[in-house]
Write a protein that holds these residues in place. Structure first.
Motif, PDB file in Angstrom:
ATOM      1  N   ALA A 150      39.336  46.101  14.646  1.00 42.52           N
ATOM      2  CA  ALA A 150      39.446  46.911  13.423  1.00 42.52           C
ATOM      3  C   ALA A 150      39.212  48.386  13.733  1.00 42.52           C
ATOM      4  O   ALA A 150      39.917  49.268  13.212  1.00 42.52           O
ATOM      5  CB  ALA A 150      38.445  46.414  12.384  1.00 42.52           C
ATOM      6  N   ALA A 151      38.223  48.663  14.609  1.00 44.76           N
ATOM      7  CA  ALA A 151      37.933  50.053  14.977  1.00 44.76           C
ATOM      8  C   ALA A 151      39.080  50.669  15.776  1.00 44.76           C
ATOM      9  O   ALA A 151      39.420  51.848  15.595  1.00 44.76           O
ATOM     10  CB  ALA A 151      36.636  50.114  15.778  1.00 44.76           C
ATOM     11  N   LEU A 152      39.682  49.881  16.665  1.00 47.56           N
ATOM     12  CA  LEU A 152      40.828  50.372  17.436  1.00 47.56           C
ATOM     13  C   LEU A 152      41.999  50.699  16.509  1.00 47.56           C
ATOM     14  O   LEU A 152      42.650  51.748  16.653  1.00 47.56           O
ATOM     15  CB  LEU A 152      41.249  49.327  18.473  1.00 47.56           C
ATOM     16  N   ARG A 153      42.259  49.803  15.563  1.00 44.58           N
ATOM     17  CA  ARG A 153      43.367  50.036  14.619  1.00 44.58           C
ATOM     18  C   ARG A 153      43.134  51.325  13.824  1.00 44.58           C
ATOM     19  O   ARG A 153      44.034  52.139  13.652  1.00 44.58           O
ATOM     20  CB  ARG A 153      43.493  48.846  13.653  1.00 44.58           C
ATOM     21  N   GLN A 154      41.920  51.487  13.336  1.00 41.12           N
ATOM     22  CA  GLN A 154      41.615  52.674  12.546  1.00 41.12           C
ATOM     23  C   GLN A 154      41.773  53.944  13.374  1.00 41.12           C
ATOM     24  O   GLN A 154      42.369  54.929  12.927  1.00 41.12           O
ATOM     25  CB  GLN A 154      40.191  52.583  11.993  1.00 41.12           C
ATOM     26  N   ILE A 260      33.827  53.879  20.397  1.00 39.84           N
ATOM     27  CA  ILE A 260      33.832  52.438  20.145  1.00 39.84           C
ATOM     28  C   ILE A 260      32.911  51.729  21.126  1.00 39.84           C
ATOM     29  O   ILE A 260      32.142  50.833  20.765  1.00 39.84           O
ATOM     30  CB  ILE A 260      35.266  51.887  20.217  1.00 39.84           C
ATOM     31  N   PHE A 261      32.963  52.122  22.408  1.00 43.17           N
ATOM     32  CA  PHE A 261      32.090  51.517  23.408  1.00 43.17           C
ATOM     33  C   PHE A 261      30.625  51.838  23.119  1.00 43.17           C
ATOM     34  O   PHE A 261      29.755  50.974  23.256  1.00 43.17           O
ATOM     35  CB  PHE A 261      32.478  51.977  24.810  1.00 43.17           C
ATOM     36  N   ALA A 262      30.345  53.082  22.721  1.00 39.86           N
ATOM     37  CA  ALA A 262      28.961  53.473  22.437  1.00 39.86           C
ATOM     38  C   ALA A 262      28.424  52.747  21.206  1.00 39.86           C
ATOM     39  O   ALA A 262      27.245  52.385  21.149  1.00 39.86           O
ATOM     40  CB  ALA A 262      28.878  54.979  22.242  1.00 39.86           C
ATOM     41  N   LYS A 263      29.280  52.501  20.214  1.00 40.92           N
ATOM     42  CA  LYS A 263      28.841  51.869  18.971  1.00 40.92           C
ATOM     43  C   LYS A 263      28.678  50.363  19.110  1.00 40.92           C
ATOM     44  O   LYS A 263      27.699  49.788  18.633  1.00 40.92           O
ATOM     45  CB  LYS A 263      29.837  52.168  17.847  1.00 40.92           C
ATOM     46  N   TYR A 264      29.647  49.712  19.767  1.00 40.60           N
ATOM     47  CA  TYR A 264      29.668  48.249  19.782  1.00 40.60           C
ATOM     48  C   TYR A 264      29.175  47.633  21.093  1.00 40.60           C
ATOM     49  O   TYR A 264      29.016  46.422  21.184  1.00 40.60           O
ATOM     50  CB  TYR A 264      31.090  47.746  19.501  1.00 40.60           C
ATOM     51  N   ILE A 269      25.649  54.059  25.914  1.00 39.51           N
ATOM     52  CA  ILE A 269      26.100  55.281  26.597  1.00 39.51           C
ATOM     53  C   ILE A 269      27.469  55.019  27.201  1.00 39.51           C
ATOM     54  O   ILE A 269      27.667  54.030  27.912  1.00 39.51           O
ATOM     55  CB  ILE A 269      25.121  55.703  27.711  1.00 39.51           C
ATOM     56  N   ALA A 270      28.436  55.892  26.909  1.00 39.74           N
ATOM     57  CA  ALA A 270      29.784  55.765  27.467  1.00 39.74           C
ATOM     58  C   ALA A 270      30.265  57.131  27.923  1.00 39.74           C
ATOM     59  O   ALA A 270      29.885  58.160  27.355  1.00 39.74           O
ATOM     60  CB  ALA A 270      30.749  55.192  26.422  1.00 39.74           C
ATOM     61  N   SER A 271      31.088  57.140  28.950  1.00 39.53           N
ATOM     62  CA  SER A 271      31.630  58.394  29.485  1.00 39.53           C
ATOM     63  C   SER A 271      32.265  59.211  28.373  1.00 39.53           C
ATOM     64  O   SER A 271      32.941  58.679  27.489  1.00 39.53           O
ATOM     65  CB  SER A 271      32.701  58.104  30.542  1.00 39.53           C
ATOM     66  N   SER A 272      32.063  60.512  28.433  1.00 42.36           N
ATOM     67  CA  SER A 272      32.757  61.403  27.506  1.00 42.36           C
ATOM     68  C   SER A 272      33.925  62.041  28.245  1.00 42.36           C
ATOM     69  O   SER A 272      34.007  62.012  29.473  1.00 42.36           O
ATOM     70  CB  SER A 272      31.803  62.476  26.979  1.00 42.36           C
ATOM     71  N   ARG A 541      39.410  42.051  27.749  1.00 41.64           N
ATOM     72  CA  ARG A 541      38.522  42.623  28.769  1.00 41.64           C
ATOM     73  C   ARG A 541      37.571  43.648  28.161  1.00 41.64           C
ATOM     74  O   ARG A 541      36.407  43.740  28.560  1.00 41.64           O
ATOM     75  CB  ARG A 541      39.350  43.265  29.883  1.00 41.64           C
ATOM     76  N   MET A 542      38.070  44.433  27.195  1.00 38.57           N
ATOM     77  CA  MET A 542      37.192  45.395  26.537  1.00 38.57           C
ATOM     78  C   MET A 542      36.031  44.689  25.854  1.00 38.57           C
ATOM     79  O   MET A 542      34.864  45.082  25.994  1.00 38.57           O
ATOM     80  CB  MET A 542      37.979  46.213  25.511  1.00 38.57           C
TER      81      MET A 542
END
Length: 593
Positions: A150-154, A260-264, A269-272, A541-542
């Motif tokens: 859902a987050a990817l779609r948005q 999305i990675f940082a939230k879920y 922590i995810a690369s910026s 995989r994500m």
């Protein structure tokens, strides 16, 4: 509300004390304390609630119900005398006035305990997947998957992409894996194929005038399973952009994925942006892999020249020798030997090692062969007492692969060399356009034949004239890697028919071959195609990375087993002769029972 329930099993709190309520769900457990006293746990999608049995009538009803039956409970909420802080509804309980069976479980024994299903044999879990999914821990991965999609779609919609679905029944296409074929009843002897990816269709959308396309695309490939690859079908965030290049694709994903990675994710922590970019050849030299885990601080170094002439067969002339230096290594000899054995299993090539001990002497492993090179090795590798040196040797590809596997295992095994709790992205760029085929011994495409060669037509003509080695030609192709897992390959597409034909001529295929294999795409490009580029990160995989699972099957609602079998539904299965006759198919040879 379902069955007119007033609340879910995760909803009741102290403020509901004294209220009449109705809850529905599965009877998870019954704990009898006396002849007419018991605690019943009712579970639904949202959570659990405790029901207290205190009279003979209710006890008789409960005794006749098997665990995992679905029930409704009507009663009054009261405060619990002994509260459970680990349970969301742990401050209250329900005293029932009516208990009704909605769906009876007809078995006294379950294949496994629901809340411990992850400890069960995988075959049992897959056979009874509908029970396995009742386990809140298992179900949570599927909920995570839904939220991520859902987050990817948005995010993609907010970036101006249109979600367009592409055909499932299409033509067979040589895309690197085996097709799943579907016989065409109205066209005897001909077959549809399930798409390995929507590659051609999304490129055709670009030629049709759509500017930004995406879909959560189902893909079908008849390939073997791995920990990070499910056999049969998988899903990807498929995207394509017209009038775009590599930088445009990178900008979109570097904006979409980190939040999305940082939230879920298991880690927050995810690369910026911008992600680290590593040329393919550099990745193989420094990390021994084209999907390096950048959370590990170890680097592969070349010591071929340093060990030249050493009387040890694996270091013989013509072989490449690689070293990985691990400081402050407290692994015992037994631990190191076990790690090396594991590396050999994965890499198919034996690794070696030695240490610089606290007295500054080379010890262990292959140290005796390197004694007269100690000073050169210490200086070149900047060795300090306590350093372990992993060594890989062999032909280039074997040495690099072994070093890559060893680097990853050492990073995991030795404390202080891996910042595990983060998501580290990188782009692998500048892939070779061509390679020498292992079987043919001739020039072949290295990866995607539809990638634009860096330098376009000019570089292909130079190679044709012998001015440059075709093996030095790179492609405008890129891989997205996260924590050592390849999420996707993408490319700037070769949209020019003239460049496409020349690229295929380099591998002994002419214009007629291209027209025959890819008629729609070739013809469409002849009508004026825009420059376009895209990528397709794997959704499965994500979610596997985000959940912290080791197996991709843990994040797929109804996965197949390693042999591409759905043992719950009994697929693949035999069909009736009538169906085969309609499709003009004859079974030749014996079939599996």
């Amino acid at each position: 509300m379902t069955q007119s329930r007033t609340h879910t099993c995760n909803e009741l709190r102290l403020e509901h004390v004294g209220q009449k309520v109705k809850i529905v769900g599965w009877m998870e457990n019954v704990r009898e304390v006396g002849s007419n006293f018991a605690f019943v746990v009712v579970r639904d999608f949202y959570g659990t609630t405790q029901v207290v049995i205190e009279d003979e009538t209710m006890m008789a009803i409960v005794k006749g119900i098997n665990k995992e039956s679905t029930i409704s409970v009507e009663g009054t909420v009261r405060e619990r005398a002994s509260k459970n802080p680990k349970q969301a509804t742990g401050d209250i309980e329900v005293v029932p006035e009516k208990i009704e069976v909605l769906g009876k479980c007809r078995y006294n024994e379950l294949p496994f305990e629901i809340n411990r299903s992850r400890e069960a044999d995988e075959t049992q879990r897959l056979k009874y997947r509908y029970l396995d999914l009742r386990n809140p821990a298992v179900k949570q991965n599927i909920i995570l998957r839904c939220n991520v999609i859902a987050a990817l779609r948005q995010a993609m919609t907010e970036h101006g992409f249109l979600e367009i679905t592409t055909p499932i029944l299409t033509a067979s296409s040589p895309e690197g894996a085996r097709d799943y074929l579907v016989p065409a009843r109205k066209h005897p002897g001909k077959f549809y194929a399930l798409p390995q990816a929507p590659q051609q269709f999304k490129q055709l959308l670009m030629t049709s005038g759509f500017d930004r396309y995406f879909q959560i695309a189902p893909c079908f490939r008849d390939e073997d399973a791995r920990g990070d690859r499910s056999p049969g079908e998988f899903y990807q965030l498929d995207m394509e952009m017209a009038f775009a290049d590599q930088e445009d694709v990178f900008a979109v994903l570097e904006d979409v994925l980190p939040p999305i990675f940082a939230k879920y994710g298991t880690y927050n922590i995810a690369s910026s942006a911008p992600f680290t970019r590593i040329p393919y050849l550099e990745a193989m030299e420094k990390y021994g892999s084209d999907k390096p885990d950048l959370r590990i601080d170890l680097i592969v170094q070349d010591i071929t020249a340093l060990v030249q002439g050493v009387d040890f067969a694996p270091f013989a002339a013509g072989n490449l020798v690689k070293a990985i230096v691990v400081s402050d290594c407290a692994l015992t000899r037994k631990n190191i030997d076990k790690l090396c054995a594991d590396v050999e299993v994965q890499a198919g090539n034996k690794p070696y090692w030695f240490k610089l001990d606290e007295n500054g002497e080379l010890t262990g492993g292959v140290a005796k062969f390197l004694a007269d090179r100690k000073e050169e090795l210490v200086q070149a590798l900047d060795l300090k007492p306590g350093c372990l040196v992993g060594v890989a040797a062999g032909k280039k590809e074997a040495a690099q692969k072994t070093a890559g596997v060893m680097r990853k295992m050492l990073g995991n095994a030795v404390p202080g060399h891996m910042d595990k709790e983060r998501y580290e992205f990188c782009w692998i760029v500048d892939f070779p356009m061509y390679e020498i085929g292992e079987e043919s011994g001739e020039l072949e495409f290295c990866h995607n034949p539809f990638s634009m060669p860096s330098g376009g037509l000019d570089v292909l003509l130079k190679a044709e004239r012998g001015e440059i080695d075709p093996l030095t030609i790179t492609a405008d192709q890129y891989d997205l890697v996260c924590n050592g897992v390849e999420l996707s390959s993408g490319a700037v597409r070769n949209h020019d028919p003239e460049i496409m034909i020349k690229a295929f001529e380099m591998v002994r295929l002419g214009e007629e071959d291209v027209k025959k294999k890819f008629p729609a795409m070739y013809n469409a490009f002849c009508y004026g195609a825009p420059p376009h580029a895209g990528i397709a990160p794997g959704v499965d995989r994500m979610v596997m990375l985000l959940s912290g699972e080791e197996s991709i099957r843990e994040v797929i609602p109804f996965p197949m087993n390693k042999n591409a079998q759905d043992i719950m539904m009994g697929a693949p299965s035999t069909v009736e002769q009538k169906q085969l006759d309609e499709l003009h198919i004859a079974i030749v040879g014996e079939t599996e029972e």
